[in-house]
Design an enzyme around this catalytic site. Structure first.
Site, PDB file in Angstrom:
ATOM      1  N   ASP A  43       0.826  -1.203   0.000  1.00  0.00           N
ATOM      2  CA  ASP A  43       0.000   0.000   0.000  1.00  0.00           C
ATOM      3  C   ASP A  43       0.865   1.259   0.000  1.00  0.00           C
ATOM      4  O   ASP A  43       1.885   1.327   0.703  1.00  0.00           O
ATOM      5  CB  ASP A  43      -0.888  -0.020   1.256  1.00  0.00           C
ATOM      6  CG  ASP A  43      -1.915   1.084   1.280  1.00  0.00           C
ATOM      7  OD1 ASP A  43      -2.729   1.165   0.350  1.00  0.00           O
ATOM      8  OD2 ASP A  43      -1.898   1.869   2.244  1.00  0.00           O
TER       9      ASP A  43
ATOM     10  N   GLU B 277      14.319 -15.843   0.414  1.00  0.00           N
ATOM     11  CA  GLU B 277      14.570 -16.933   1.352  1.00  0.00           C
ATOM     12  C   GLU B 277      13.444 -17.952   1.350  1.00  0.00           C
ATOM     13  O   GLU B 277      13.619 -19.096   1.792  1.00  0.00           O
ATOM     14  CB  GLU B 277      14.743 -16.364   2.761  1.00  0.00           C
ATOM     15  CG  GLU B 277      15.957 -15.462   2.939  1.00  0.00           C
ATOM     16  CD  GLU B 277      15.988 -14.838   4.327  1.00  0.00           C
ATOM     17  OE1 GLU B 277      15.356 -15.416   5.244  1.00  0.00           O
ATOM     18  OE2 GLU B 277      16.621 -13.788   4.503  1.00  0.00           O
TER      19      GLU B 277
END
Length: 563
Positions: A226, A278
């Site tokens: 956002d 990751e």
């Protein structure tokens, strides 16, 4: 680009080559779910996570690749969940973490990826971190998590600068200190209950890395970020005489706005990319970054930054051949230059739905905040017909596309929401001067009869639904081959079958005359007639059309031809 003659209907102007990269997000169609308006399972009048899970099969059947969930986090709901009080929990209004896990499992079983909203610019004033900042007082480590400043004037009685809130009024609120005296001011680019974080503080970055990992470990496929361009502010928080949203205006180019697009943001998102990596190479970030011009927006998706950025220029482009072709060319050029896909979008939870916008007569303009009963009156029949054509044209473009819940039904805004029923803080902060976004957020119609048109078993609805919902309901459209819903299903199926999202774009110059836009993507010719007269179709097999076609394409209509 050079032109070449590749087909029987004349020369082509090549603009964009087919993508050699096959990552899912480069060509994906992503469906935005606004949870409070999607489906209410418990009868309280507000949509919830179990309601979404119950209806996910309809979204999978539509033919999209992923869903994006607007905020469902713990929140006082003063800005429909964009005021987050706990980023790692579900608001009881929407359900529980277990409900989220069930939704995720159901989505995966249907072949849908799940993207969640992340709101890193600000939180709720009820967030524990902000409450600690209020209690700790000036100069504390707790206050340094936010943008607290002393006021101007002899007694600090004036705000620290002249910034305005997006929702109207000043972007600063003064607090009462623990000893009862008037104290410092805190910045909030949005509502006064949404204090901005201080992203110059490493502790803020650490907190959001924790939040990212929390949801990645629950299996999400990415984040829609956002107001991604607003986290970092210019040093010293200088005054700004331009627009509150940072868009360019005479004398105030947007790139100079001190609260948007600051260089320090690149380090934030570079680190986020490392965190996502990751958890796998297929996790993504999508920036809600309303900046111009388009080459500047493309900086958000350059190497090591976010994967996608919403193309607001396309959403706001006039429904006319020159502007549309211009923004398509500029978009593909800008995003191709940084090796990123272009995204296309026509509606979302913050703007007037395109079936409403396109029903406005020449000269009427719909503000980004919405249209009310006193505003321009759209022609619903015209708007929905044009929306079919605009959507079919958009889905033929190469890149990724975003759909907003209900657009596949051709839903329009509810213009007749009474003042006492409105909930958007924009409406209340401006005393009704700006209507706000409630009109595009009205709960969906699932059935043409029954309580709340199938939205809620009790008949309750947090915003009123118009009577038009009976004929636009999903069940009324499902079996109608000429319906809006059937067109979306057909177009999305063909888009996948012909791999248009990963395809190319070349303008068919001899066909792009008289108000017509025509381009080739692979072996598909896409035509949109924005002129005033029918145009003859070239030879080819009609695969999809926004209206019945014979040998000619009528004004305001679109078609896909296989040649």
């Amino acid at each position: 680009m050079l032109s070449s003659t590749a087909v029987g209907f004349g020369p082509l102007t090549e603009v964009h080559a087919a993508s050699a990269s096959r990552e899912w997000w480069r060509s994906a169609v992503i469906y935005q779910i606004y949870p409070r308006s999607f489906r209410d399972a418990n009868g309280d009048g507000v949509g919830d996570l179990p309601g979404i899970t119950a209806e996910l099969h309809h979204i999978a059947e539509l033919g999209v690749d992923a869903i994006w969930l607007s905020p469902f986090y713990a929140s006082p709901q003063r800005d429909a969940g964009y005021d987050v009080s706990d980023y790692c929990d579900v608001d009881p209004l929407f359900g529980t973490l277990e409900d989220f896990d069930a939704l995720s499992t159901a989505a995966r079983s249907l072949g849908l990826r799940v993207i969640v909203d992340l709101v890193p610019n600000h939180c709720s004033s009820e967030h524990a971190l902000f409450q600690a900042a209020l209690a700790a007082g000036p100069g504390s480590a707790e206050r340094d998590m936010f943008l607290f400043r002393d006021g101007r004037g002899e007694h600090g009685e004036f705000p620290p600068n002249n910034w305005e809130s997006h929702f109207g009024g000043p972007a600063w609120t003064r607090v009462t200190e623990p000893d009862g005296t008037p104290g410092q001011w805190y910045a909030h680019l949005f509502d006064s209950t949404q204090p901005d974080f201080n992203w110059d503080n490493r502790a803020v970055a650490a907190e959001f890395e924790r939040i990212l990992r929390f949801w990645l470990e629950r299996g999400v496929d990415g984040f829609r970020v956002d107001v991604a361009h607003s986290l970092v502010k210019a040093a010293g928080l200088p005054d700004w005489g331009g627009r509150a949203d940072g868009a360019s205006s005479p004398g105030f180019p947007g790139h100079l706005a001190p609260m948007f697009g600051q260089p320090g943001l690149k380090g934030v998102y570079r680190r986020w990319r490392e965190v996502l990596a990751e958890y796998g190479a297929d996790k993504i970030l999508c920036a809600e970054a309303n900046v111009d011009p388009l080459p500047r927006m493309a900086e958000w998706v350059a190497s090591g930054q976010q994967h996608q950025a919403f193309n607001f220029r396309y959403l706001s482009a006039p429904f006319a051949p020159g502007p549309l072709r211009g923004v398509i060319d500029e978009s593909l050029s800008a995003f191709d230059a940084v090796g990123a896909p272009t995204t296309w979008v026509l509606s979302n939870h913050d703007v007037v739905r395109h079936a409403t916008r396109l029903g406005l007569t020449e000269g009427d303009l719909a503000s980004g905040d919405g249209i009310g009963a006193g505003g321009p009156t759209p022609n619903v029949t015209l708007g929905r017909a044009r929306a079919r054509a605009a959507s079919l044209f958009m889905l033929g473009l190469p890149g990724s596309a975003y759909l907003y819940q209900g657009e596949e039904l051709g839903l329009v805004d509810n213009l007749d929401i009474a003042p006492h029923e409105r909930q958007d803080p924009t409406f209340h902060r401006t005393g009704g001067e700006r209507v706000g976004r409630d009109g595009c957020r009205v709960p969906l119609p699932w059935t043409s009869s029954g309580p709340a048109y199938g939205f809620s078993p009790s008949g309750a609805s947090w915003l009123p639904q118009p009577g038009l919902w009976a004929e636009l309901a999903r069940d009324a459209q499902a079996a109608d081959p000429a319906s809006h819903l059937s067109l979306y299903r057909e177009a999305l199926g063909l888009r996948r079958e012909h791999d248009l999202g990963a395809g190319s774009l070349a303008w068919a110059d001899e066909l792009s005359v008289g108000g017509v836009l025509a381009f080739v993507n692979g072996t598909i010719l896409v035509m949109l007639n924005l002129g005033c007269a029918p145009v003859e179709l070239p030879p080819g097999e009609v695969l999809a059309s926004s209206a019945p076609v014979g040998n000619a394409l009528g004004p305001g209509e679109a078609v896909w031809l296989r040649f």
